[in-house]
Design a protein around this motif. Structure first.
Motif, PDB file in Angstrom:
ATOM      1  N   ILE A  74       0.829  -1.117   0.168  1.00 54.93           N
ATOM      2  CA  ILE A  74       0.024   0.047   0.105  1.00 54.93           C
ATOM      3  C   ILE A  74       0.792   1.178  -0.122  1.00 54.93           C
ATOM      4  CG2 ILE A  74      -1.537   1.538   1.349  1.00 54.93           C
ATOM      5  CD1 ILE A  74      -2.988  -1.469   2.269  1.00 54.93           C
ATOM      6  N   LEU A  75       1.947   1.245   0.819  1.00 52.79           N
ATOM      7  CA  LEU A  75       2.951   2.386   0.615  1.00 52.79           C
ATOM      8  C   LEU A  75       3.316   2.788  -0.668  1.00 52.79           C
ATOM      9  CD1 LEU A  75       4.831   2.089   3.862  1.00 52.79           C
ATOM     10  CD2 LEU A  75       3.314   3.576   3.514  1.00 52.79           C
ATOM     11  N   ARG A  76       3.489   1.823  -1.384  1.00 55.85           N
ATOM     12  CA  ARG A  76       4.004   2.010  -2.921  1.00 55.85           C
ATOM     13  C   ARG A  76       2.873   2.490  -3.889  1.00 55.85           C
ATOM     14  NH1 ARG A  76       6.766  -2.934  -1.837  1.00 55.85           N
ATOM     15  NH2 ARG A  76       5.500  -4.024  -3.156  1.00 55.85           N
ATOM     16  N   GLY A  77       1.616   2.861  -3.138  1.00 52.73           N
ATOM     17  CA  GLY A  77       0.762   3.392  -4.021  1.00 52.73           C
ATOM     18  C   GLY A  77      -0.295   2.310  -4.492  1.00 52.73           C
ATOM     19  N   VAL A  78      -0.119   1.070  -4.348  1.00 58.21           N
ATOM     20  CA  VAL A  78      -0.972  -0.081  -4.710  1.00 58.21           C
ATOM     21  C   VAL A  78      -2.410   0.092  -3.918  1.00 58.21           C
ATOM     22  CG1 VAL A  78      -1.178  -2.616  -5.046  1.00 58.21           C
ATOM     23  CG2 VAL A  78       1.001  -1.564  -5.353  1.00 58.21           C
ATOM     24  N   LYS A  79      -3.404   0.525  -4.943  1.00 53.06           N
ATOM     25  CA  LYS A  79      -4.507   0.729  -3.960  1.00 53.06           C
ATOM     26  C   LYS A  79      -5.713  -0.292  -4.684  1.00 53.06           C
ATOM     27  CE  LYS A  79      -3.857   5.650  -2.407  1.00 53.06           C
ATOM     28  NZ  LYS A  79      -4.647   6.708  -2.170  1.00 53.06           N
ATOM     29  N   GLN A  80      -6.852  -0.096  -4.144  1.00 53.27           N
ATOM     30  CA  GLN A  80      -7.756  -1.083  -4.324  1.00 53.27           C
ATOM     31  C   GLN A  80      -8.280  -0.909  -5.764  1.00 53.27           C
ATOM     32  OE1 GLN A  80     -11.419  -0.767  -1.857  1.00 53.27           O
ATOM     33  NE2 GLN A  80     -11.975  -2.807  -2.537  1.00 53.27           N
ATOM     34  N   ALA A  81      -8.560  -1.685  -6.646  1.00 52.39           N
ATOM     35  CA  ALA A  81      -8.846  -1.495  -8.013  1.00 52.39           C
ATOM     36  C   ALA A  81     -10.323  -2.276  -8.282  1.00 52.39           C
ATOM     37  CB  ALA A  81      -7.812  -2.247  -9.069  1.00 52.39           C
ATOM     38  N   ALA A  82     -10.709  -1.902  -9.356  1.00 49.29           N
ATOM     39  CA  ALA A  82     -12.128  -2.471  -9.735  1.00 49.29           C
ATOM     40  C   ALA A  82     -12.170  -3.825 -10.022  1.00 49.29           C
ATOM     41  CB  ALA A  82     -12.735  -1.497 -11.007  1.00 49.29           C
ATOM     42  N   ALA A  83     -11.038  -4.252 -10.511  1.00 49.69           N
ATOM     43  CA  ALA A  83     -10.755  -5.721 -10.832  1.00 49.69           C
ATOM     44  C   ALA A  83     -10.951  -6.376  -9.512  1.00 49.69           C
ATOM     45  CB  ALA A  83      -9.623  -6.003 -11.730  1.00 49.69           C
ATOM     46  N   ILE A  84     -10.184  -6.161  -8.621  1.00 50.19           N
ATOM     47  CA  ILE A  84     -10.071  -6.664  -7.339  1.00 50.19           C
ATOM     48  C   ILE A  84     -11.620  -6.546  -6.658  1.00 50.19           C
ATOM     49  CG2 ILE A  84      -9.137  -6.474  -4.961  1.00 50.19           C
ATOM     50  CD1 ILE A  84      -6.660  -5.287  -5.818  1.00 50.19           C
ATOM     51  N   ASN A  85     -12.310  -5.529  -6.659  1.00 44.02           N
ATOM     52  CA  ASN A  85     -13.693  -5.513  -6.290  1.00 44.02           C
ATOM     53  C   ASN A  85     -14.489  -6.504  -6.800  1.00 44.02           C
ATOM     54  OD1 ASN A  85     -13.775  -3.335  -4.213  1.00 44.02           O
ATOM     55  ND2 ASN A  85     -13.693  -1.815  -5.726  1.00 44.02           N
ATOM     56  N   LYS A  86     -14.292  -6.734  -8.013  1.00 48.71           N
ATOM     57  CA  LYS A  86     -15.304  -7.713  -8.688  1.00 48.71           C
ATOM     58  C   LYS A  86     -15.024  -9.215  -8.342  1.00 48.71           C
ATOM     59  CE  LYS A  86     -16.080  -4.933 -12.928  1.00 48.71           C
ATOM     60  NZ  LYS A  86     -15.680  -4.934 -14.372  1.00 48.71           N
ATOM     61  N   VAL A  87     -13.587  -9.425  -8.162  1.00 45.63           N
ATOM     62  CA  VAL A  87     -13.276 -10.894  -7.696  1.00 45.63           C
ATOM     63  C   VAL A  87     -13.630 -10.968  -6.376  1.00 45.63           C
ATOM     64  CG1 VAL A  87     -11.166 -12.170  -7.226  1.00 45.63           C
ATOM     65  CG2 VAL A  87     -11.336 -10.957  -9.268  1.00 45.63           C
ATOM     66  N   VAL A  88     -13.614  -9.844  -5.390  1.00 48.82           N
ATOM     67  CA  VAL A  88     -13.980 -10.139  -3.996  1.00 48.82           C
ATOM     68  C   VAL A  88     -15.625 -10.304  -3.913  1.00 48.82           C
ATOM     69  CG1 VAL A  88     -14.107  -8.816  -1.557  1.00 48.82           C
ATOM     70  CG2 VAL A  88     -11.938  -8.962  -3.304  1.00 48.82           C
ATOM     71  N   THR A  89     -16.121  -9.440  -4.684  1.00 52.51           N
ATOM     72  CA  THR A  89     -17.593  -9.534  -4.611  1.00 52.51           C
ATOM     73  C   THR A  89     -18.185 -10.865  -4.980  1.00 52.51           C
ATOM     74  OG1 THR A  89     -17.837  -7.190  -5.002  1.00 52.51           O
ATOM     75  CG2 THR A  89     -20.046  -8.366  -5.635  1.00 52.51           C
ATOM     76  N   ILE A  90     -17.843 -11.522  -6.123  1.00 53.83           N
ATOM     77  CA  ILE A  90     -18.052 -12.825  -6.658  1.00 53.83           C
ATOM     78  C   ILE A  90     -17.509 -13.825  -5.572  1.00 53.83           C
ATOM     79  CG2 ILE A  90     -17.563 -14.511  -8.340  1.00 53.83           C
ATOM     80  CD1 ILE A  90     -17.372 -12.509 -10.433  1.00 53.83           C
ATOM     81  N   ALA A  91     -16.490 -13.845  -5.011  1.00 56.45           N
ATOM     82  CA  ALA A  91     -15.803 -14.685  -4.026  1.00 56.45           C
ATOM     83  C   ALA A  91     -16.791 -14.808  -2.693  1.00 56.45           C
ATOM     84  CB  ALA A  91     -14.566 -14.270  -3.530  1.00 56.45           C
ATOM     85  N   LYS A  92     -17.511 -13.733  -2.353  1.00 58.22           N
ATOM     86  CA  LYS A  92     -18.186 -13.345  -1.245  1.00 58.22           C
ATOM     87  C   LYS A  92     -19.572 -14.177  -1.732  1.00 58.22           C
ATOM     88  CE  LYS A  92     -17.031  -8.778  -0.060  1.00 58.22           C
ATOM     89  NZ  LYS A  92     -17.608  -7.487   0.418  1.00 58.22           N
ATOM     90  N   ILE A  93     -20.389 -13.602  -2.596  1.00 57.10           N
ATOM     91  CA  ILE A  93     -21.491 -14.109  -2.969  1.00 57.10           C
ATOM     92  C   ILE A  93     -21.845 -15.511  -3.339  1.00 57.10           C
ATOM     93  CG2 ILE A  93     -23.650 -13.400  -4.410  1.00 57.10           C
ATOM     94  CD1 ILE A  93     -23.133 -11.505  -2.031  1.00 57.10           C
ATOM     95  N   VAL A  94     -20.867 -15.924  -4.388  1.00 57.12           N
ATOM     96  CA  VAL A  94     -21.283 -17.276  -4.976  1.00 57.12           C
ATOM     97  C   VAL A  94     -21.196 -18.534  -3.932  1.00 57.12           C
ATOM     98  CG1 VAL A  94     -20.577 -18.942  -6.713  1.00 57.12           C
ATOM     99  CG2 VAL A  94     -20.759 -16.466  -7.393  1.00 57.12           C
ATOM    100  N   PRO A  95     -20.302 -18.335  -3.261  1.00 59.47           N
ATOM    101  CA  PRO A  95     -20.331 -19.591  -2.291  1.00 59.47           C
ATOM    102  C   PRO A  95     -21.664 -19.278  -1.149  1.00 59.47           C
ATOM    103  CG  PRO A  95     -18.174 -18.620  -2.011  1.00 59.47           C
ATOM    104  CD  PRO A  95     -19.149 -17.552  -3.078  1.00 59.47           C
ATOM    105  N   ILE A  96     -21.975 -18.126  -0.852  1.00 57.56           N
ATOM    106  CA  ILE A  96     -23.030 -18.023   0.168  1.00 57.56           C
ATOM    107  C   ILE A  96     -24.305 -18.588  -0.662  1.00 57.56           C
ATOM    108  CG2 ILE A  96     -24.590 -16.610   1.213  1.00 57.56           C
ATOM    109  CD1 ILE A  96     -22.218 -14.749   1.423  1.00 57.56           C
ATOM    110  N   ILE A  97     -24.483 -18.222  -1.967  1.00 55.01           N
ATOM    111  CA  ILE A  97     -25.675 -18.562  -2.307  1.00 55.01           C
ATOM    112  C   ILE A  97     -25.753 -20.087  -2.745  1.00 55.01           C
ATOM    113  CG2 ILE A  97     -27.120 -18.606  -4.802  1.00 55.01           C
ATOM    114  CD1 ILE A  97     -27.310 -16.000  -3.155  1.00 55.01           C
ATOM    115  N   ILE A  98     -24.615 -20.624  -3.306  1.00 55.31           N
ATOM    116  CA  ILE A  98     -24.497 -22.124  -3.468  1.00 55.31           C
ATOM    117  C   ILE A  98     -24.822 -22.729  -2.070  1.00 55.31           C
ATOM    118  CG2 ILE A  98     -22.909 -24.231  -3.915  1.00 55.31           C
ATOM    119  CD1 ILE A  98     -21.880 -22.241  -6.153  1.00 55.31           C
ATOM    120  N   PHE A  99     -24.330 -22.543  -0.747  1.00 56.52           N
ATOM    121  CA  PHE A  99     -24.443 -22.881   0.510  1.00 56.52           C
ATOM    122  C   PHE A  99     -25.855 -22.924   0.628  1.00 56.52           C
ATOM    123  CE2 PHE A  99     -25.079 -22.119   4.922  1.00 56.52           C
ATOM    124  CZ  PHE A  99     -24.352 -23.154   5.505  1.00 56.52           C
ATOM    125  N   ILE A 100     -26.734 -21.915   0.394  1.00 58.40           N
ATOM    126  CA  ILE A 100     -27.961 -21.987   0.650  1.00 58.40           C
ATOM    127  C   ILE A 100     -28.942 -22.882   0.003  1.00 58.40           C
ATOM    128  CG2 ILE A 100     -29.972 -20.195   0.438  1.00 58.40           C
ATOM    129  CD1 ILE A 100     -28.167 -17.792   1.360  1.00 58.40           C
TER     130      ILE A 100
END
Length: 477
Positions: free
Chosen positions: A144-170
């Motif tokens: 982070i100190l080198r200026g690496v910040k949250q990117a849109a691609a990371i957000n998309k991966v994280v969102t999918i990683a959160k929601i898909v397992p939860i939906i399949i679990f249910i």
């Protein structure tokens, strides 16, 4: 995102933002956390209380964003505007320290997940687990100190990683659901009366707060809306969607396992529940989704923690040094203090018997304080009719009701969580106030008003009592 694009977000996009900001690592721990405390009936009562209270709080954030659009630098600005500098600091510090505790929870959950395959990691609070967590912590810090910040691609991966397992679990648990198992655990798995069930509910209160942290994210979406009328719809529908996910993840396991078996699961307990239904691949599937989700969430919340201190310095609540940025535009001093505190919390987890539960409940207790101050400011605004002079009386009364219920809910949750968390919070707030004192003195400002001095004295007394209780074993970690 350009200014024009920001003003053209649709209601469904905004609803996705609300869901993404609220669904975090906590949902993966719900089955065992609730199974250890109560049965389906108690869980339904707990979610009814939490759902109502947090929905009212979401409404407060929504109408404050519209009525006070200039107060958009953080939730502490509402406390500062409404109740003075010290309570503004308390809100900022509580949010920052609570978020640091939340980041510690992420590490514990990751190592507990890996502990199923690597016994040395145990429940996430062993020395090897803390050592590896520390390596990850400082690796991300220097990235982070080198200026690496949250990117849109990371957000998309994280969102999918959160929601898909939860939906399949249910979906899987819905097909495997057995009514007789659910009925056996309905009252808690024993011969309980209503009073016993309410005692069970009390033990789940702070957990419900933890999984809804991020509801404040909805307050910033109004500025991006193509149509301001869509903001309320997005807030309500996003919140209801998340609440439904939480309820299903909590209740469905009672239909595939007995309550004692659910309670004995290691965290993340969603993995253990799915493993009991479909075998080992279920645990691996949930675990992979959780690790990706948590690492992404950790990056986001680390940036948010540093930003909270950075912004508080601009409002003269913490020393100027925290407002400095390095050549990459990163608030590096704020980031250093944030990760040093997380490191201290990680080390302390070695001495905690139930590290995950402790950090989860402390995160909730610390975050409830700024939530209470926001709700109280909303109530004050409506009660004094400030910004309501040209509005219908019915609108003012409705928003007054929202703020009142949200305030009572936050107060109830603080006390329902237990006095020990208030005292542990004081142990953090008392020395933390030195930041406020230094900030005021370096700017040549008076430190405390008389009411603020009394509040600080009460905090110090609470800290002393808390330390004594820890030393004598009256409070155990």
């Amino acid at each position: 995102m350009t200014a024009e694009a920001e003003r053209n977000l649709t209601r469904t996009t905004m609803m996705g933002m609300v869901v993404g900001s609220m669904v975090g690592a906590g949902i993966f721990s719900l089955p065992a956390t609730f199974g250890n405390a109560t049965g389906p009936f108690g869980a339904l009562i707990a979610w009814a209380i939490a759902g109502t209270g947090m929905l009212m709080l979401a409404f407060v954030f929504q109408f404050l964003a519209v009525r006070k659009p200039d107060l958009d630098a953080g939730i502490f600005t509402y406390a500062k505007e409404g109740f003075g500098n010290y309570l503004g600091f308390i809100a900022a510090f509580g949010f920052w320290a609570g978020s640091c505790l939340g980041n510690t929870t992420y590490f514990i959950l990751i190592k507990s997940t890996l502990g199923a395959a690597v016994p040395a990691f145990g429940e996430g609070n062993t020395i090897p687990a803390v050592a590896i967590s520390s390596v990850i912590l400082w690796s991300i810090h220097f990235m982070i100190l080198r200026g690496v910040k949250q990117a849109a691609a990371i957000n998309k991966v994280v969102t999918i990683a959160k929601i898909v397992p939860i939906i399949i679990f249910i979906i899987i648990l819905a097909f495997a659901f057995k009514k007789d198992l659910f009925a056996e655990s309905f009252w808690g798995g024993g011969d309980y009366n209503f009073g016993d069930v309410m005692g069970q509910v009390r033990r789940t209160m702070l957990v419900t707060v933890f999984v809804f942290i991020g509801v404040e994210g909805a307050s910033v979406f109004s500025r991006y809306a193509k149509n301001r009328a869509d903001v309320g719809w997005a807030t309500v529908m996003g919140f209801i969607g998340v609440l439904c996910l939480m309820i299903l993840v909590t209740l469905l396991p009672y239909g595939v396992m007995l309550r004692p078996d659910i309670a004995d699961l290691r965290q993340p307990s969603m993995a253990g529940v799915l493993q009991a239904v479909v075998g080992t691949w279920g645990a691996v599937f949930i675990s992979i989704g959780l690790i990706v989700s948590v690492l992404g969430a950790y990056l986001a919340w680390t940036l948010l923690c540093a930003e909270a201190l950075f912004t508080a310095s601009k409002y003269e609540l913490v020393p100027r040094v925290f407002g400095r940025e390095n050549k990459n535009g990163v608030p590096h001093i704020a980031l250093w203090l944030t990760n040093i505190l997380v490191q201290i919390f990680l080390i302390l987890t070695i001495f905690a018997q139930y590290a995950f539960d402790l950090t989860l409940e402390m995160t909730s207790a610390m975050t409830l304080i700024p939530y209470l101050l926001v709700a109280a400011y909303g109530f004050r605004l409506a009660f004094t009719r400030e910004t309501y002079l040209s509005d219908p009386v019915s609108l003012r009364n409705r928003e007054l009701f929202f703020a009142l219920i949200a305030s009572l809910y936050a107060l109830f949750m603080i006390f329902a969580g237990g006095l020990e968390y208030v005292l542990l919070g004081c142990i953090l707030f008392a020395p933390g106030t030195l930041m406020f004192i230094f900030a005021r003195r370096e700017r040549g400002l008076s430190t405390f008003t008389k009411p603020e001095l009394l509040l600080f004295a009460a905090t110090v007394i609470g800290a002393i009592i808390g330390i004594y209780a820890l030393a004598t074993g009256a409070i155990t970690l």
